[in-house]
Design an enzyme around this catalytic site. Structure first.
Site, PDB file in Angstrom:
ATOM      1  N   SER A   1      26.454  60.589  22.356  1.00  0.00           N
ATOM      2  CA  SER A   1      26.795  61.164  21.055  1.00  0.00           C
ATOM      3  C   SER A   1      27.144  62.649  21.217  1.00  0.00           C
ATOM      4  CB  SER A   1      25.637  60.927  20.081  1.00  0.00           C
ATOM      5  OG  SER A   1      26.050  61.173  18.757  1.00  0.00           O
TER       6      SER A   1
ATOM      7  N   ASP B   1      28.762  50.792  15.389  1.00  0.00           N
ATOM      8  CA  ASP B   1      28.163  52.121  15.313  1.00  0.00           C
ATOM      9  C   ASP B   1      28.547  52.756  13.977  1.00  0.00           C
ATOM     10  OD1 ASP B   1      27.729  54.897  15.558  1.00  0.00           O
ATOM     11  OD2 ASP B   1      28.058  54.836  17.726  1.00  0.00           O
TER      12      ASP B   1
ATOM     13  N   HIS C   1      24.419  52.684  17.453  1.00  0.00           N
ATOM     14  CA  HIS C   1      24.379  54.037  18.033  1.00  0.00           C
ATOM     15  C   HIS C   1      23.046  54.321  18.757  1.00  0.00           C
ATOM     16  CE1 HIS C   1      26.436  57.949  18.081  1.00  0.00           C
ATOM     17  NE2 HIS C   1      25.285  58.555  17.834  1.00  0.00           N
TER      18      HIS C   1
END
Lengths: 275, 275
Positions: free
Chosen positions: B144, B221, B255
């Protein structure tokens, strides 16, 4: 039964659940990992003091080998929650997060802290009904207080749990500070009753499991040094009683999930062979 | 440099460290896993928003394959700590836990939020001096915001990082809400400067890495859906610029660290082949 969260993991599903328990008369939470393909069996994981349904499923690194073996795991919370019983939230080794997986008999606790019934009856049935696992394809393992839970429930209900293993278990709680505190609070002063929830004393009194019990214990575990775990007492009792037991002393390892993650594959393979 | 905790793991050591950083002028924490045998190389892991040095080392399940490959990992914290800069602790996507791995230029932040220098210079040197890993055996990956960090630091310093990979990276932060907020706060209003810390814009402006970049992205996600990650923009830029890139879209994955754990072995093998 309600799914709170789902995370795809190794092509299967890691899930967090909540349901109304008839045993504890509270909501109970548990987590599961269910592999993508056919499910050959179910392992019940019992966590240790202060843990919840989250610790094993996030930190043990077990999903990969569970997926490979076609096994699901179900990880119940370590106690009922949402209650306000006497002293329930005063310390980390008694009450919430510290049920010791027995049915309490003391006032207040006896109405809700019925974790033996919850695990061995209610969750055992739920695994069959909700996850379609046959009754003879369920095994149990755990860590520390949950290792105590796995050994005692396995010895008390050998027909329900095909195989039993433990990491760093409290094997003789009647002789350990954690056990004395918990058993006094949940069972009262009668030590004859305590012995019925102590793996070493159960073996001494004639209880057996048809399979060898598997135990992994870290050699640098601070709670071994402090006399909370007493691994040798179980070894001696099993030897005298001809209960098969494999104890792996793991030099340098401690009481943490880093230890569990290092040997969880061995434990899952052990259960997989017997399921 | 001080060891705070050591846990034996897969015969190696998981450790938590603290040191005085000359780059950030604060104490900085990081975690490491060091396999038992000879160390062939080091992976730097950069975590995402709100994370610390603990997330990857406890939840990714990476130690087993790192031990097998003879690779160490070092996981720095996601920002300096212990400061009281303007707005530093007001939100989860700016300030503490959200450094974006660049050297800030705005008043207040420019004195401490020097994370590019910290990672690419100070930590890079520390890995060589304290852990005896040669300078040409260091790679970088992350998740991320940390995927953004790995890609941008890899493209800006290709001679320092042998290979670069990312899970769910923010690949085009100048066009994403998280990036706009962070770059405004750390770099001011000049968007020409922003582009120097954006993987997609770096590739467009001629930056290259000699190896293929590896990206894994979950198809479910929520931050992909919300336009924070913009994976396709990097794919397009790399195609136009002939920068090799492998993007694996993983259907149904989210995620979380459950996603990372499912594919971390692939990433470690990717780096292992190139180191």
């Amino acid at each position: 039964m309600q799914v709170l969260k789902t995370h795809k993991t190794f092509e299967g599903k890691t899930q967090f659940w909540e349901h109304e328990s008839v045993s504890t008369k509270t909501k109970m939470k548990f987590s599961t990992f269910i592999p993508a393909g056919p499910v050959r069996g179910c392992l019940i994981w019992l966590s240790g003091l202060t843990c919840t349904d989250e610790n094993f499923i996030t930190k043990a690194g077990a999903q990969k080998v569970l997926a490979e073996k076609g096994l699901m795991v179900i990880c119940p919370d370590t106690s009922p929650r949402g209650l306000q019983l006497p002293q329930e939230h005063d310390s980390w080794d008694f009450g919430s997060g510290a049920s010791f997986y027995l049915d309490a008999t003391t006032p207040g606790y006896r109405d809700h802290y019925r974790m033996e019934t919850y695990i061995a009856d209610e969750l055992h049935s739920l695994i069959q009904k909700e996850f379609n696992v046959p009754a003879n394809k369920i095994s149990i393992f755990g860590h520390s207080m949950g290792g105590h839970g796995a050994l005692t429930l396995g010895l008390r209900h050998p027909q329900k749990f095909v195989s039993v293993s433990a990491f760093s278990p409290i094997v003789n709680p009647v002789n350990a500070p954690w056990g004395v505190k918990a058993f006094t609070g949940y069972l009262g002063e009668n030590k004859t009753v305590w012995a019925e929830h102590d793996a070493t004393e159960l073996v001494r009194s004639g209880k057996r499991h048809p399979q060898a019990l598997l135990v992994d214990q870290g050699g640098d575990d601070e709670f071994l040094t402090k006399g909370q775990l007493l691994t040798d007492n179980l070894t001696k009792a099993c030897k005298e009683a001809s209960q098969k037991l494999e104890v792996n002393m793991r030099e340098g390892y401690d009481h943490s999930y880093y230890f569990i993650s290092s040997f969880v594959e061995n434990h899952i393979e052990f259960h997989s062979r017997l399921l």
